[in-house]
Structure formats: structure tokens, C-alpha cells
Design a protein around this motif. Structure first.
Motif: not given
Length: 340
Positions: A126-141, A111-124
Motif C-alpha cells: 500500500h501507499t498511505m496518505l497520512q494527515v497529522r495534526e500540527r496543533i491541538d484542534l480541541g473541540v473542532a478536531r 496552503l489550505r490548512g497549516s494546522a495539518l500536515e500531509f505525508r506519504l508512506a508505503t509498505d509492501a
């Protein structure tokens, strides 16, 4: 990275307004900052429309050039108040515990930035908050990712009331020359060159209660977020809604009946509307299972049997058949190939 059309809306205008304020403190007028971006202060103040990459890229480039500070993204992230994130920020700080705060960010962050995707993942461990880019942010990356990093770390530390020395932060770009600016603002370990931005939190940390927990405040903020999410996804596009609800889940993927209940419709209606879009719930569930299975095998030491159970398969042989259909090899061979 998913490269969407370059005109796709990217970020809420409140962040542009706050950047203008920060730059004014540095002696740069708003007119100078916005020159050539296609943005006007009057419209930024009056409009809630998302700002696309054609405006964000030159804006960030201008801010870096006019400030002469390559670490400006870190300062900007620290300067954004909770109110700058709207109902999403209020819901996060009012959460019951860190786990609920992370789940709130994953569900409503777009809702605050549709250019980014937030996910949760786990291993034995840790829990990981992941932020992935949905679009090419270019120089702003890099500056945008730095801003998001500081915002997230600052938020989590405010929830528990202390620095998170045990947290690990990974960034999806090479170590910058201004890395010491990171160390001055962030506690915990830093790593660069990762596949995506990732905040790794030990499991016990997720059970810590939030100092700012507010049951009624959380309910009110979530209600507002849900309304905005329906509007963003398009109330009539059930396909988008189902895909959005399957993404970023740390728990087992829901059955068709459970998903229909989440969407406040009958199972028959859900199946009919998905068929109108040329797909089925089973196909969408397969998409989600495929993504989770790949991640588990690449990033955890969980057994194939444990992964099959986590993905809702009744027995391991059914999971192995599905996995071979997705990737052409059985799960064990896929893991060996990726770990070479």
C-alpha cells in the motif's frame, strides 16, 4: 502531535465562507453562526488571511450546536467544491495520475490548512496518505478530520471515476455513535483509534490515469502553488524551506546538491545560509532519515538492508550506527521492541 502556539493560523477563510453557506441552507443566519467567534462576514469575503484556532474552535462548536447534527463535518466535506481548495484543488484534479495527485496534496496541502500536515508512506502492498495534526484542534478536531476525510475520498474517487472499494480509511479517534453516517458517504473499510488519519491505497491504484488530467492546467496551478508556498514559508528562511521539502517525501531524500538545485541556489550558498541558522544539511537530512527509518521499522516488513538502501546509505553498517545513535538500540532490536 506537535502543539504550536494557539494563535498559529489554521485554515483558509474560504472554508469558513462555505460553512456559512451550508448553515444558511439549514436556516441558521451568518450573524448567528459567527456571534462570539470574532469573525465578521464582510472581512471574510474581502480577506485572504488564514483563520486561527481561537476563531475556528468556537465556530465549529456553534455550527454543531445550532445544527444539532454531530455528523455535520461529513456533510460539509461533501459540500465543498474543487474550487473551494483554490489552486491546490485545481492542481490535484489536473494531475496526470493518482500518484501525482497525492504528491500534489502532500506538497501543497498546507496552503489550505497549516494546522495539518500531509505525508506519504508505503509498505509492501500500500501507499498511505497520512494527515497529522500540527496543533491541538480541541473541540473542532473530530468534525474537521471528518471534513478532510470526505474531501480527500471524494477527490480521489472523482479522479478515477468510481468508488474506491479497495481503499482503507483509518481515523485517529474512537468510533463515533454516528458511524453509519460514515458508511453512507464512504466506500471501503473503516477503522478507528489509529495514530493519525490514513488513507491506504493499493499500489496499482496510484498508476490509474486521472479522468480530469490537464498538463497545461496542472503546470499553471502548480506555479501558483509554488509562489504561495514560498510566501507561506518565508522566502528568506531557507531552514523552513529545506525542512518542508524533506517532509512527506515517498522517494529517496535528496542530496545537498539536489536540494540546492530545487531551491535555485548553489550548494555553497545553501550550506552558508543553513550555518547562519545554526545547523547543516547533514543534520536536517539526519532528521528526515530518522523519521523514515522509524516508520519503516514500525510499519513495514522491509529488511534492514532494504531500509538502509532506501535512505541512501552505502552500506548497512553505516545505517545501523546512525540508528543506534538516534534511538540507543540497533534497528533489529527496535523493531522487536515495537512489535511486542
Amino acid at each position: 502531535m506537535i502543539h504550536a502556539h494557539w494563535l498559529t493560523p489554521a485554515f483558509h477563510p474560504s472554508y469558513v465562507r462555505l460553512l456559512c453557506v451550508l448553515m444558511r441552507r439549514r436556516g441558521v443566519t451568518t450573524a448567528t453562526l459567527l456571534e462570539g467567534t470574532g469573525l465578521e462576514w464582510e472581512r471574510l469575503v474581502d480577506s485572504g488571511a488564514a483563520i486561527g484556532l481561537p476563531q475556528i474552535r468556537p465556530l465549529v462548536h456553534a455550527a454543531l450546536t445550532l445544527s444539532g447534527d454531530p455528523a455535520l463535518g461529513l456533510e460539509f466535506g461533501a459540500a465543498i467544491p474543487v474550487s473551494g481548495h483554490g489552486a491546490v484543488g485545481y492542481a490535484a484534479v489536473a494531475s496526470r495520475d493518482v500518484r501525482q495527485a497525492l504528491e500534489t496534496i502532500v506538497r501543497y496541502g498546507r496552503l489550505r490548512g497549516s494546522a495539518l500536515e500531509f505525508r506519504l508512506a508505503t509498505d509492501a502492498a500500500h501507499t498511505m496518505l497520512q494527515v497529522r495534526e500540527r496543533i491541538d484542534l480541541g473541540v473542532a478536531r473530530v468534525p474537521l478530520m471528518e471534513t478532510v476525510l470526505v474531501v480527500l475520498v471524494k477527490l480521489l474517487e472523482s479522479l478515477v471515476g468510481h468508488a474506491l472499494e479497495e481503499m482503507e480509511c483509518a481515523l485517529p479517534y474512537p468510533r463515533p455513535p454516528w458511524v453509519e453516517s460514515y458508511r453512507r458517504r464512504l466506500s471501503g473499510r473503516l477503522a478507528f483509534g489509529a495514530d493519525c488519519m490514513e488513507l491506504r491505497l493499493p499500489h496499482p491504484l496510484l498508476d490509474l490515469p486521472c479522468l480530469t488530467a490537464d498538463l497545461q492546467g496542472y503546470a499553471a496551478a502548480v506555479q501558483e502553488c509554488e509562489k504561495a508556498l514560498v510566501q507561506l514559508l518565508g522566502e528568506g528562511n531557507v531552514l523552513q524551506q529545506v525542512r518542508a521539502r524533506l517532509q512527506g517525501r515517498s522517494d529517496a531524500l535528496p542530496t545537498c546538491e539536489a536540494m540546492a538545485a530545487e531551491l535555485h541556489m548553489s550548494t555553497r550558498t545553501l550550506l552558508r545560509r543553513l550555518k547562519q541558522h545554526g545547523t547543516s544539511y547533514q543534520a536536517l537530512l539526519d532528521e528526515g532519515r530518522k523519521e523514515q527509518a522509524q516508520w519503516y521499522l514500525q510499519h513495514t516488513a522491509r529488511s534492514v538492508e532494504s531500509i538502509a538502501e532506501a535512505l541512501g546509505y552505502q552500506d548497512t553498517s553505516n545505517f545501523s550506527r546512525s540508528f543506534r545513535r538516534w534511538f540507543g538500540v540497533p534497528p533489529s532490536a527496535f523493531r522487536q521492541r515495537k512489535n511486542r
